[in-house]
Design an enzyme around this catalytic site. Structure first.
Site, PDB file in Angstrom:
ATOM      1  N   GLY A 156      -0.165  72.634  34.064  1.00 44.32           N
ATOM      2  CA  GLY A 156       0.321  71.294  33.737  1.00 44.32           C
ATOM      3  C   GLY A 156       1.455  70.959  34.687  1.00 44.32           C
ATOM      4  O   GLY A 156       1.658  71.624  35.712  1.00 44.32           O
ATOM      5  N   ILE A 158       4.648  71.407  34.583  1.00 43.58           N
ATOM      6  CA  ILE A 158       5.665  72.438  34.851  1.00 43.58           C
ATOM      7  C   ILE A 158       5.074  73.537  35.736  1.00 43.58           C
ATOM      8  O   ILE A 158       5.699  73.958  36.717  1.00 43.58           O
ATOM      9  CB  ILE A 158       6.238  73.016  33.537  1.00 43.58           C
ATOM     10  CG1 ILE A 158       6.892  71.900  32.704  1.00 43.58           C
ATOM     11  CG2 ILE A 158       7.264  74.116  33.844  1.00 43.58           C
ATOM     12  CD1 ILE A 158       7.337  72.321  31.309  1.00 43.58           C
ATOM     13  N   THR A 232       8.913  80.994  30.323  1.00 42.59           N
ATOM     14  CA  THR A 232       9.793  79.895  29.907  1.00 42.59           C
ATOM     15  C   THR A 232       9.014  78.939  29.000  1.00 42.59           C
ATOM     16  O   THR A 232       9.451  77.805  28.790  1.00 42.59           O
ATOM     17  CB  THR A 232      10.314  79.102  31.131  1.00 42.59           C
ATOM     18  OG1 THR A 232       9.184  78.727  31.936  1.00 42.59           O
ATOM     19  CG2 THR A 232      11.284  79.898  31.962  1.00 42.59           C
ATOM     20  N   ARG A 234       6.650  79.667  25.594  1.00 41.02           N
ATOM     21  CA  ARG A 234       6.937  79.991  24.198  1.00 41.02           C
ATOM     22  C   ARG A 234       6.753  81.496  24.000  1.00 41.02           C
ATOM     23  O   ARG A 234       5.816  82.099  24.538  1.00 41.02           O
ATOM     24  CB  ARG A 234       5.992  79.259  23.244  1.00 41.02           C
ATOM     25  CG  ARG A 234       6.334  77.795  22.994  1.00 41.02           C
ATOM     26  CD  ARG A 234       7.637  77.612  22.230  1.00 41.02           C
ATOM     27  NE  ARG A 234       7.924  76.212  21.929  1.00 41.02           N
ATOM     28  CZ  ARG A 234       8.581  75.375  22.726  1.00 41.02           C
ATOM     29  NH1 ARG A 234       9.041  75.786  23.902  1.00 41.02           N
ATOM     30  NH2 ARG A 234       8.806  74.128  22.350  1.00 41.02           N
ATOM     31  N   GLU A 263      13.479  83.426  17.511  1.00 39.56           N
ATOM     32  CA  GLU A 263      14.726  82.965  18.147  1.00 39.56           C
ATOM     33  C   GLU A 263      15.750  82.644  17.078  1.00 39.56           C
ATOM     34  O   GLU A 263      15.412  81.962  16.105  1.00 39.56           O
ATOM     35  CB  GLU A 263      14.441  81.734  19.011  1.00 39.56           C
ATOM     36  CG  GLU A 263      13.535  82.089  20.184  1.00 39.56           C
ATOM     37  CD  GLU A 263      13.202  80.921  21.112  1.00 39.56           C
ATOM     38  OE1 GLU A 263      13.743  79.821  20.920  1.00 39.56           O
ATOM     39  OE2 GLU A 263      12.403  81.119  22.018  1.00 39.56           O
ATOM     40  N   HIS A 282      16.753  80.335  25.496  1.00 39.48           N
ATOM     41  CA  HIS A 282      15.918  79.116  25.429  1.00 39.48           C
ATOM     42  C   HIS A 282      16.671  77.909  26.037  1.00 39.48           C
ATOM     43  O   HIS A 282      16.944  76.932  25.342  1.00 39.48           O
ATOM     44  CB  HIS A 282      15.497  78.812  23.976  1.00 39.48           C
ATOM     45  CG  HIS A 282      14.250  77.965  23.915  1.00 39.48           C
ATOM     46  ND1 HIS A 282      13.294  78.076  22.950  1.00 39.48           N
ATOM     47  CD2 HIS A 282      13.816  76.959  24.720  1.00 39.48           C
ATOM     48  CE1 HIS A 282      12.332  77.201  23.150  1.00 39.48           C
ATOM     49  NE2 HIS A 282      12.624  76.509  24.226  1.00 39.48           N
TER      50      HIS A 282
HETATM   51  C1  GLV Z   1      11.453  73.168  25.055  1.00 38.14           C
HETATM   52  O1  GLV Z   1      11.116  74.302  24.890  1.00 38.14           O
HETATM   53  C2  GLV Z   1      10.654  72.051  24.676  1.00 38.14           C
HETATM   54  O2  GLV Z   1       9.562  72.216  24.121  1.00 38.14           O
HETATM   55  O3  GLV Z   1      11.106  70.916  24.909  1.00 38.14           O
END
Ligand code: GLV
Length: 330
Positions: A156, A158, A232, A234, A263, A282
């Protein structure tokens, strides 16, 4: 009738002012949603929440008047979207605006894990850098990033932004994504091939039923010996015990983690004992500008819902009679 909206956390910079002109807002100050009175929840028409607020069926059953949920996050795994969709309630999120900040965080963790940045920092602060340990040819050796192969799981926005950064480091980039999407500059391969060939693996998928523990013990064992895993996305996508075992056995060189199965991470997690693991709490999207944009999108989604308009960034646009298109989880 004036609508009642619960905002689960104070949000920066007066950004709720516009919303406050259209509805009656209650901003929670540290209390959880579940701790609100039955009357408060029953009277609530809209929720602006964070990724730390579990919006599950039990909670939703106490909110018969709920008309929208707007999360200040791109990921919506904390929300029971299925139940909300059954009830025709739109769910908003914040895609697009956190792409660069999150890709930067992934790269920061990749570099830090490869080159032992956190370990070096601890080494100095703990008083271990003395004249007899000053420098030697094999002192603090790490793993080369330039010219290495990076495997990106999830292509995607990112994942693609991470691929652009990798190109700047002269890395070869392999990619796998469940949709089979092809991306220029990324060599699309099977997940198995990606794991077998990559010196670095970076995860960029949404957490869903299909991706939970995607990187389980078998897939971690199938990674290239000496590889580095970066997550980064989940925590639930990676089996943390299997990851810790692979680090302890020396199969993996290191890991860079921003997200965890639970978390905050438990202080007795085996991951925290391993010197090659770089952890941050996070913070993938945690820059001032990015967070302001996320809040703006979340407030925009809430405002549209209050005005009876489709949310501009809705994860379940099928709830609207003329379904508008989703912006996707990225
Ligand atoms: C961060 O982890 C988000 O989902 O915005």
């Amino acid at each position: 009738m004036v609508k009642r909206v619960i905002v689960t956390h104070a949000l920066p910079g007066g950004r709720l002012d516009a919303l406050a002109q259209q509805c009656d807002i209650k901003i929670l100050k540290g209390e959880s949603l579940a701790a609100q009175s039955r009357e408060e929840l029953a009277a609530c028409h809209g929720l602006v929440c964070l990724l730390t607020d579990p919006i599950d069926r039990a909670l939703l059953d106490t909110m018969p008047n709920l008309q929208f949920v707007s999360s200040v996050s791109v990921g919506v795994d904390h929300i029971d979207v299925e139940t909300l969709t059954e009830r025709n309630i739109p769910v908003g999120h914040t895609p697009g605006v956190l792409v660069d900040a999150t890709a930067d965080t992934a790269f920061a963790l990749l570099l830090a894990a490869a080159r032992r940045v956190a370990e070096g920092d601890r080494y100095i602060r703990e008083g271990n850098w003395r004249s007899e340990t000053r420098w030697s040819p094999d002192f603090f050796l790490g793993k080369d990033v330039s010219g290495a192969t990076l495997g990106i799981i999830g292509l995607g926005a990112i994942g693609q932004a991470v691929a652009r950064r990798a190109a700047g480091f002269g890395m070869s980039v392999l990619g796998w994504t469940p949709s089979g999407r092809k991306v220029a500059g990324v060599d699309s391969v099977s997940l198995e091939e990606l794991l077998r060939r990559s010196d670095f693996v970076s995860v960029h998928l949404a957490l869903a039923k299909e991706t939970r523990f995607l990187l389980d013990a078998a897939r971690i064992a199938a990674m290239k010996p000496g590889a580095v895993l970066v997550n980064t996305a989940r925590g639930g996508i990676v089996d943390e015990s299997a990851l810790a075992a692979a680090l302890d056995s020396g199969h993996l060189h290191a890991a860079g983690l921003d997200v965890f199965e639970r978390e905050p991470i438990a202080m007795d997690s085996p991951l925290l004992r391993h010197p090659g693991v770089v952890v941050v709490p996070h913070i993938g999207s945690a820059t001032t500008r990015t967070r302001a944009k996320m809040v703006d999108l979340a407030v925009g989604n809430a405002t549209a819902a209050l005005q009876g308009q489709p949310m501009p960034h809705c994860v379940n646009p099928g709830v609207y009679p003329a379904a508008s298109s989703s912006q996707g989880l990225s």
